[in-house]
Design a protein around this motif. Structure first.
Motif, PDB file in Angstrom:
ATOM      1  N   THR A 277      16.312 -40.289 -16.763  1.00 55.69           N
ATOM      2  CA  THR A 277      16.369 -39.246 -15.774  1.00 55.69           C
ATOM      3  C   THR A 277      17.705 -38.350 -15.833  1.00 55.69           C
ATOM      4  O   THR A 277      18.775 -39.015 -15.661  1.00 55.69           O
ATOM      5  N   VAL A 278      17.805 -37.207 -16.358  1.00 60.69           N
ATOM      6  CA  VAL A 278      18.896 -36.379 -16.618  1.00 60.69           C
ATOM      7  C   VAL A 278      19.048 -34.915 -15.811  1.00 60.69           C
ATOM      8  O   VAL A 278      18.180 -34.400 -15.625  1.00 60.69           O
ATOM      9  N   ASP A 279      20.247 -34.986 -15.332  1.00 65.12           N
ATOM     10  CA  ASP A 279      20.527 -33.532 -14.735  1.00 65.12           C
ATOM     11  C   ASP A 279      20.952 -32.602 -15.841  1.00 65.12           C
ATOM     12  O   ASP A 279      22.051 -32.554 -16.436  1.00 65.12           O
ATOM     13  N   VAL A 280      20.027 -31.501 -15.885  1.00 64.99           N
ATOM     14  CA  VAL A 280      20.379 -30.715 -17.113  1.00 64.99           C
ATOM     15  C   VAL A 280      20.577 -29.101 -16.642  1.00 64.99           C
ATOM     16  O   VAL A 280      20.216 -28.250 -17.268  1.00 64.99           O
ATOM     17  N   THR A 281      21.220 -29.195 -15.272  1.00 66.06           N
ATOM     18  CA  THR A 281      21.530 -27.805 -14.973  1.00 66.06           C
ATOM     19  C   THR A 281      22.540 -27.211 -15.841  1.00 66.06           C
ATOM     20  O   THR A 281      22.270 -25.769 -15.980  1.00 66.06           O
ATOM     21  N   ARG A 282      23.583 -27.828 -16.404  1.00 67.50           N
ATOM     22  CA  ARG A 282      24.300 -27.142 -17.382  1.00 67.50           C
ATOM     23  C   ARG A 282      23.891 -26.886 -18.460  1.00 67.50           C
ATOM     24  O   ARG A 282      24.101 -25.695 -19.070  1.00 67.50           O
ATOM     25  N   ALA A 283      22.819 -27.691 -18.935  1.00 65.73           N
ATOM     26  CA  ALA A 283      22.124 -27.278 -20.085  1.00 65.73           C
ATOM     27  C   ALA A 283      21.390 -25.769 -20.114  1.00 65.73           C
ATOM     28  O   ALA A 283      21.371 -25.049 -20.737  1.00 65.73           O
ATOM     29  N   MET A 284      20.460 -25.697 -18.619  1.00 63.90           N
ATOM     30  CA  MET A 284      20.019 -24.498 -18.301  1.00 63.90           C
ATOM     31  C   MET A 284      20.864 -23.210 -18.309  1.00 63.90           C
ATOM     32  O   MET A 284      20.564 -22.157 -18.756  1.00 63.90           O
ATOM     33  N   LYS A 285      21.924 -23.508 -17.643  1.00 67.25           N
ATOM     34  CA  LYS A 285      22.925 -22.442 -17.692  1.00 67.25           C
ATOM     35  C   LYS A 285      23.412 -21.987 -19.106  1.00 67.25           C
ATOM     36  O   LYS A 285      23.715 -20.835 -19.230  1.00 67.25           O
ATOM     37  N   ALA A 286      23.504 -22.862 -19.841  1.00 63.40           N
ATOM     38  CA  ALA A 286      24.134 -22.565 -21.287  1.00 63.40           C
ATOM     39  C   ALA A 286      22.867 -21.746 -22.033  1.00 63.40           C
ATOM     40  O   ALA A 286      23.399 -21.039 -22.849  1.00 63.40           O
ATOM     41  N   ILE A 460      21.396 -38.646 -26.109  1.00 60.98           N
ATOM     42  CA  ILE A 460      20.518 -37.721 -25.972  1.00 60.98           C
ATOM     43  C   ILE A 460      20.866 -36.792 -24.518  1.00 60.98           C
ATOM     44  O   ILE A 460      21.022 -35.685 -24.308  1.00 60.98           O
ATOM     45  N   GLY A 461      20.830 -38.060 -23.598  1.00 64.65           N
ATOM     46  CA  GLY A 461      21.094 -37.431 -22.351  1.00 64.65           C
ATOM     47  C   GLY A 461      22.384 -36.963 -21.867  1.00 64.65           C
ATOM     48  O   GLY A 461      22.397 -35.854 -21.177  1.00 64.65           O
ATOM     49  N   ASP A 462      23.223 -37.406 -22.658  1.00 67.76           N
ATOM     50  CA  ASP A 462      24.795 -36.905 -22.258  1.00 67.76           C
ATOM     51  C   ASP A 462      24.710 -35.427 -22.694  1.00 67.76           C
ATOM     52  O   ASP A 462      25.825 -34.836 -22.462  1.00 67.76           O
ATOM     53  N   PHE A 463      24.258 -35.227 -23.867  1.00 66.78           N
ATOM     54  CA  PHE A 463      24.176 -33.862 -24.531  1.00 66.78           C
ATOM     55  C   PHE A 463      23.679 -32.771 -23.868  1.00 66.78           C
ATOM     56  O   PHE A 463      24.205 -31.861 -23.406  1.00 66.78           O
ATOM     57  N   LEU A 464      22.586 -33.135 -23.224  1.00 66.06           N
ATOM     58  CA  LEU A 464      21.597 -32.250 -22.462  1.00 66.06           C
ATOM     59  C   LEU A 464      22.428 -32.175 -21.116  1.00 66.06           C
ATOM     60  O   LEU A 464      22.091 -31.261 -20.375  1.00 66.06           O
ATOM     61  N   ALA A 465      23.086 -33.078 -20.345  1.00 59.24           N
ATOM     62  CA  ALA A 465      23.769 -33.060 -19.316  1.00 59.24           C
ATOM     63  C   ALA A 465      24.916 -32.022 -19.407  1.00 59.24           C
ATOM     64  O   ALA A 465      25.401 -31.251 -18.421  1.00 59.24           O
ATOM     65  N   ASP A 466      25.532 -32.056 -20.582  1.00 62.09           N
ATOM     66  CA  ASP A 466      26.772 -31.017 -20.688  1.00 62.09           C
ATOM     67  C   ASP A 466      26.644 -30.582 -22.337  1.00 62.09           C
ATOM     68  O   ASP A 466      27.786 -31.178 -23.144  1.00 62.09           O
ATOM     69  N   PRO A 467      25.934 -29.879 -22.688  1.00 61.27           N
ATOM     70  CA  PRO A 467      25.617 -29.622 -24.239  1.00 61.27           C
ATOM     71  C   PRO A 467      27.080 -29.021 -24.744  1.00 61.27           C
ATOM     72  O   PRO A 467      27.318 -29.450 -25.928  1.00 61.27           O
ATOM     73  N   GLU A 468      27.774 -27.995 -24.298  1.00 61.44           N
ATOM     74  CA  GLU A 468      28.961 -27.327 -24.779  1.00 61.44           C
ATOM     75  C   GLU A 468      30.011 -28.388 -25.098  1.00 61.44           C
ATOM     76  O   GLU A 468      30.807 -28.488 -26.136  1.00 61.44           O
ATOM     77  N   ALA A 469      30.232 -29.303 -24.118  1.00 69.31           N
ATOM     78  CA  ALA A 469      31.162 -30.372 -24.139  1.00 69.31           C
ATOM     79  C   ALA A 469      30.707 -31.396 -25.284  1.00 69.31           C
ATOM     80  O   ALA A 469      31.730 -31.457 -26.174  1.00 69.31           O
TER      81      ALA A 469
END
Length: 475
Positions: A277-286, A460-469
């Protein structure tokens, strides 16, 4: 040479022996052009439109909609010189009643005759596959025997065909087909039958050249690697039931291939499924920032785009995930044909984006859009659904959190992407509403152990948690 030419059902894909006529796009009397679509045919892999091989006027249609026709069987007769006057009817012509059009006209499988390879070894193929210079090899159908070839049709109504002498059958060898004797024990033969492997095409590694279980399993793995995953739709609401309140649905086409593929995969590859389970808030903002950029305003941008990019980057870090079990060896691939499930009127199909790992983020977005639009239009070809190496099933579009997907045959991993929901989440020491999703990764435990599977899913989860980083750190 006769001006009335019969067009045979072409080979729509390796290993396919028949197709069901979904709809005729022309009728008797129509004047058609070269390469004009004339009929829509459904096979076990896809529904495709078949173009006309010649220009002219439609004289006869041999099979109605709903009929199942073998490859090589005449399906339509075309008058290639409609302005040349009436066609003489052969003296020995035999009339075929219109009511008998549903009966398949079997083609003789012999060089130079309808349904067989033409001189020089070339065979009729669907546009997009190109001509082959050798005879096509297909899996034999149960009870299939050589039959009479049909001759050119002489008149539009009733349909006529000149009789042709039957082809002399080839004396079968001990394997039930022409050719050399196949040595295999009864259990091995049963295994081959269950896995859909043709023993006559194998070279045995056992004593006296006999075929072993390992030979069959290797062949099944190679066969599975070339077959796509397809999923069919359930019974539609309002379906008609009989007096016993039961409905019987023939198992054929896409549904039949789905059952065979899933059964083979479930009982061949040891499945393991892990969840994250991943927090994808930053991904949605991106994604919102990406949509706001001028060069991206006309591009369809969805969370699936970032999931696909995350999978492709994680494969670069863990290439063993993108591999196939082939008996006594593991085939690791340096390319990713990324399969994406797409909902269509025929159910869920899984075409793939060829060599997706080489695409930029913008190119990947365009490829995803084209893939979905083509699938929904019913234009996906068998080639688009073959040779997949890794698959994403987006169950989130149905409001589902995640699942335990079954591996497509020949692939070692499949990712289920669940719905993105606003949920309470501990963020920086406080409980806040965040955008959250759950991923489910199924993998072949013969190739991928727990550490590799867990690390791949975590990346995969780490990318979705902060795709820009992640993009800055990984590329």
């Amino acid at each position: 040479m006769s001006r009335i030419k019969e067009f045979n059902l072409p080979d729509l894909g390796e290993g396919l022996t028949e197709g069901e006529i979904l709809a005729w796009l022309v009728k008797v009397g129509d004047v058609i052009e070269l390469n004009q679509p004339i009929v829509e045919v459904e096979t076990a892999k896809a529904a495709v439109e078949i173009p006309a091989k010649w220009a002219g006027q439609v004289r006869s249609i041999f099979h109605p909609e709903g009929a199942t026709v073998e490859v090589g069987t005449p399906i339509i007769a075309i008058d290639t010189e409609p302005g040349a006057g009436p066609v003489e009817e052969p003296a020995a012509a035999t009339a075929i009643p219109a009511a008998a059009e549903a009966a398949p006209v079997e083609a003789a499988i012999a060089p130079g005759l309808t349904g067989g390879p033409a001189p020089g070894g070339r065979t009729a193929v669907l546009v997009g596959y190109g001509p082959r210079t050798t005879a096509a090899k297909r899996r034999p159908r149960k009870g299939a025997v050589p039959a009479q070839a049909s001759a050119p049709v002489a008149a539009p109504a009733p349909v006529t065909a000149a009789p042709v002498a039957p082809v002399a059958p080839v004396a079968p060898a001990a394997n039930g087909r022409g050719g050399a004797l196949v040595l295999a024990k009864p259990p091995v033969r049963k295994l081959a039958k269950d896995l859909g492997v043709d023993l006559a095409g194998l070279t045995g590694s056992g004593p006296l050249g006999s075929i072993t279980r390992e030979d069959v399993q290797r062949a099944a793995a190679a066969l599975a690697a070339a077959e796509p995953l397809t999923v069919t739709a359930p019974v539609t609401a309002g379906a008609s039931f009989g007096a016993d309140r039961e409905q019987r649905i023939p198992v054929k086409g896409v549904r039949k291939l789905t059952a065979e593929n899933m059964s083979r995969s479930a009982f061949t590859a040891p499945h393991v499924t892990e969840f994250l389970t991943v927090d994808v808030t930053r991904a949605m903002k991106a994604l919102d920032r990406l949509r706001g950029r001028r060069e991206w305003r006309d591009v369809r941008v969805s969370p699936l785009l970032l999931v696909a990019k995350a999978v492709l980057l994680a494969v670069k870090r863990h290439p063993m995930v993108n591999s196939t079990w082939a008996g006594d060896e593991i085939v690791v691939k340096d390319y990713v044909n990324l399969g994406i499930a797409a909902a269509t009127e025929r159910g869920l199909i899984v075409p793939n984006i060829k060599d997706a790992g080489r695409l930029t983020l913008r190119e990947l977005a365009d490829a995803l859009t084209d893939l979905v639009q083509t699938a929904k239009a019913g234009k996906t070809t068998p080639a688009d659904m073959s040779a997949g190496t890794l698959t994403i099933t987006n169950v989130g579009v149905f409001g589902v959190d995640t699942g335990t997907p079954i591996l497509p045959p020949g692939e070692s991993a499949i990712l289920a992407f669940g719905a993105v929901r606003e949920m309470p989440w501990v963020h920086k020491g406080k409980v806040k509403p965040r955008q959250v999703t759950t991923l489910g990764l199924s993998f072949d435990h013969r190739i991928i152990d727990g550490e590799l599977g867990s690390t791949f899913l975590r990346d995969i989860g780490d990318f979705l948690a902060d795709p820009e980083a992640a993009l800055l750190a990984w590329t």
